[in-house]
Motif scaffolding. Sequence first.
Motif, PDB file in Angstrom:
ATOM      1  N   ALA A  48       2.289  -8.281  -1.732  1.00 18.36           N
ATOM      2  CA  ALA A  48       3.693  -7.779  -2.148  1.00 18.36           C
ATOM      3  C   ALA A  48       4.570  -8.903  -2.586  1.00 18.36           C
ATOM      4  O   ALA A  48       5.315  -8.864  -3.450  1.00 18.36           O
ATOM      5  N   GLU A  49       4.222 -10.210  -1.934  1.00 18.44           N
ATOM      6  CA  GLU A  49       5.353 -11.402  -2.395  1.00 18.44           C
ATOM      7  C   GLU A  49       5.039 -11.836  -3.664  1.00 18.44           C
ATOM      8  O   GLU A  49       5.925 -12.289  -4.392  1.00 18.44           O
ATOM      9  N   GLN A  64       2.158 -11.061 -10.270  1.00 21.27           N
ATOM     10  CA  GLN A  64       1.262 -12.418 -10.435  1.00 21.27           C
ATOM     11  C   GLN A  64       0.121 -11.946  -9.862  1.00 21.27           C
ATOM     12  O   GLN A  64      -1.092 -12.627 -10.373  1.00 21.27           O
ATOM     13  N   ALA A  65      -0.128 -10.726  -9.100  1.00 21.46           N
ATOM     14  CA  ALA A  65      -1.553 -10.748  -8.205  1.00 21.46           C
ATOM     15  C   ALA A  65      -2.197  -9.389  -8.760  1.00 21.46           C
ATOM     16  O   ALA A  65      -1.476  -8.499  -8.939  1.00 21.46           O
ATOM     17  N   GLU A 118       7.272  -1.748   6.571  1.00 22.05           N
ATOM     18  CA  GLU A 118       6.096  -0.452   6.138  1.00 22.05           C
ATOM     19  C   GLU A 118       4.784  -0.909   5.765  1.00 22.05           C
ATOM     20  O   GLU A 118       4.064  -0.093   5.966  1.00 22.05           O
ATOM     21  N   ILE A 119       4.734  -2.180   5.501  1.00 22.40           N
ATOM     22  CA  ILE A 119       3.306  -2.612   5.084  1.00 22.40           C
ATOM     23  C   ILE A 119       2.352  -2.521   6.419  1.00 22.40           C
ATOM     24  O   ILE A 119       1.329  -2.037   6.362  1.00 22.40           O
ATOM     25  N   ASP A 120       2.907  -2.835   7.681  1.00 19.77           N
ATOM     26  CA  ASP A 120       2.213  -2.531   8.917  1.00 19.77           C
ATOM     27  C   ASP A 120       2.078  -1.227   9.311  1.00 19.77           C
ATOM     28  O   ASP A 120       0.873  -0.760   9.657  1.00 19.77           O
TER      29      ASP A 120
END
Length: 487
Positions: A54-55, A59-60, A178-180
């Motif tokens: 997410a960060e 790019q990923a 929300e990722i957790d």
Amino acid sequence: MVRRWLFGDQLGPHFLDDPAQPVLLIESKAVLRRRAFHRQKAHLVLSALRHRAAELGDQARYLRTETYREALAQVREPLDACHPTSRAARRLVRAVGVTMLGPRGFATEPADFTAWADGRRQLRMEDFYHAARRRFGLLMDGGEPVGGRWNLDADNRQPPPRSGHLDVPPPPMPVEDEIDEEVRADLDRWERDGVEFVGRDGPRLFPATRAEAVARLRHFVDHRLAAFGPYEDAMLAGDPWLAHSMLSAPLNLGLLDPLAAARDAEHAFRQGRVPPASAEGFIRQLVGWRDYIWHLYWYLGERYPRANRLHARRTLPRWFAGLDADAVEARCLSDVLAGVRDRGWVHHIPRLMVLGNYGLQRGWRPGELADWFHRCFVDGYEWVMTANVVGMSQYADAGAITTKPYAAGGAYVHRMSDYCGGCRYDPKVRLGPDACPYTAGYWAFLARHREALRGNHRLAQPLRQLDRLADLDAVVDQERRRGSHAP
Ligand SMILES: Cc1cc2nc3c(=O)[nH]c(=O)nc-3n(C[C@H](O)[C@H](O)[C@H](O)COP(=O)(O)OP(=O)(O)OC[C@H]3O[C@@H](n4cnc5c(N)ncnc54)[C@H](O)[C@@H]3O)c2cc1C
Ligand code: SF4
């Protein structure tokens, strides 16, 4: 620029050459299917990977597949990767033709370790640590250690405070997002579909992002490091953290650089904010122990993890493997096993002197115990198991890296903890219904390995004591009957 394939334990900025470098991250479900990991460990690793994705945003490339190979088959561009942390992953990187760079996330370079180790009869951590202090100029005044001594542990090792808890502010805990939430829902679903976990789910206690890791490090240096040294070896039933840093998980995820963290600790000492023994103790853990253990994983070779020089043949009992703390009456072991079940973490001394010590006394297979530590601890990785579990805690290499087995009776636990007062056993008793399983187990262990340990001068006195025990046969028989039953 070549796309950098980052493994799940290479998540900090120091694993990229350029902040804008394209990245590949792979989430492989097969890893979780193969063996039963602690539920909170699975959560932490997935959460860290997804937070990094997410960060990085566009790019990923983030690929969720069953295996790494399936993901790699979808990538058409050239890839490179920093040296991974396990032999299996290194084999894969080589097999798929990805360019492999040197390792990152540790302080000492492999060539420097090899130059230090080659030709030595014994690979003592303390000698390695002195060389590392000199190499990095850590806590040095010219060519000499600050204050004239390398190791200030004599000023540490205090028993626990009588109040039952240490008066330091607790570490900052991550706030789940929300990722957790998504990770938790996925793990629930996978569990329903048959993926097995051990341990209990719970709020995420360990940093999954660089920002959380840096916050915990800063808080530790500012508020907890001063008390770290004196109480490093103490255990308290009501205070599992004491003044430990709880940084092993973010360090092993690659979110922090150990050398930079060591320099932060030195800075606090130079400013007069922490006593020398605390700064020295923490720096020794970071650039001494942690790096030493990492390099030994590679240096000692592929066969070392299977070492079993004490011929320990018992399989891990089910209550232990399944973290069934409620089946155990021995207060120290029950509390520590509950800590593993509920948090996937206990500090160094419970790992070594309660869990490892018990396995050693009972003759449990070192390889099985190493696998258990790997799966059940949030900071467990293969590289960290070999020397810590097989070598240090189980003495399965017959002393290649330690001067004596870490076997101890209840007197040690009594001195360093507040467990024994509330226990149904008595640490001073070795025979009968109140016999402490650690005390009796210690003598039975020494009796079993008397001949193998005879030449060890550090055990000369306990072996003389053993020879004088009038009730030794009865103690050995009692412990043979106790075996691996939950004590
Ligand atoms: C049987 C056994 C199993 C262990 N298993 C693990 C493991 O799976 N993962 C792991 O990272 N550590 C392991 N350790 C080492 C150590 O116990 C943990 O690193 C430490 O307890 C983690 O808590 P902390 O971050 O609060 O450490 P602190 O007490 O605050 O120490 C600071 C840091 O030093 C490093 N460190 C200290 N000792 C060691 C060591 N012996 N090996 C590697 N790093 C060290 C860790 O990165 C740790 O975060 C094990 C030790 C034993 C005896
Ligand atoms: S008496 Fe023995 S079993 Fe009980 S807490 Fe003390 S060391 Fe552990």
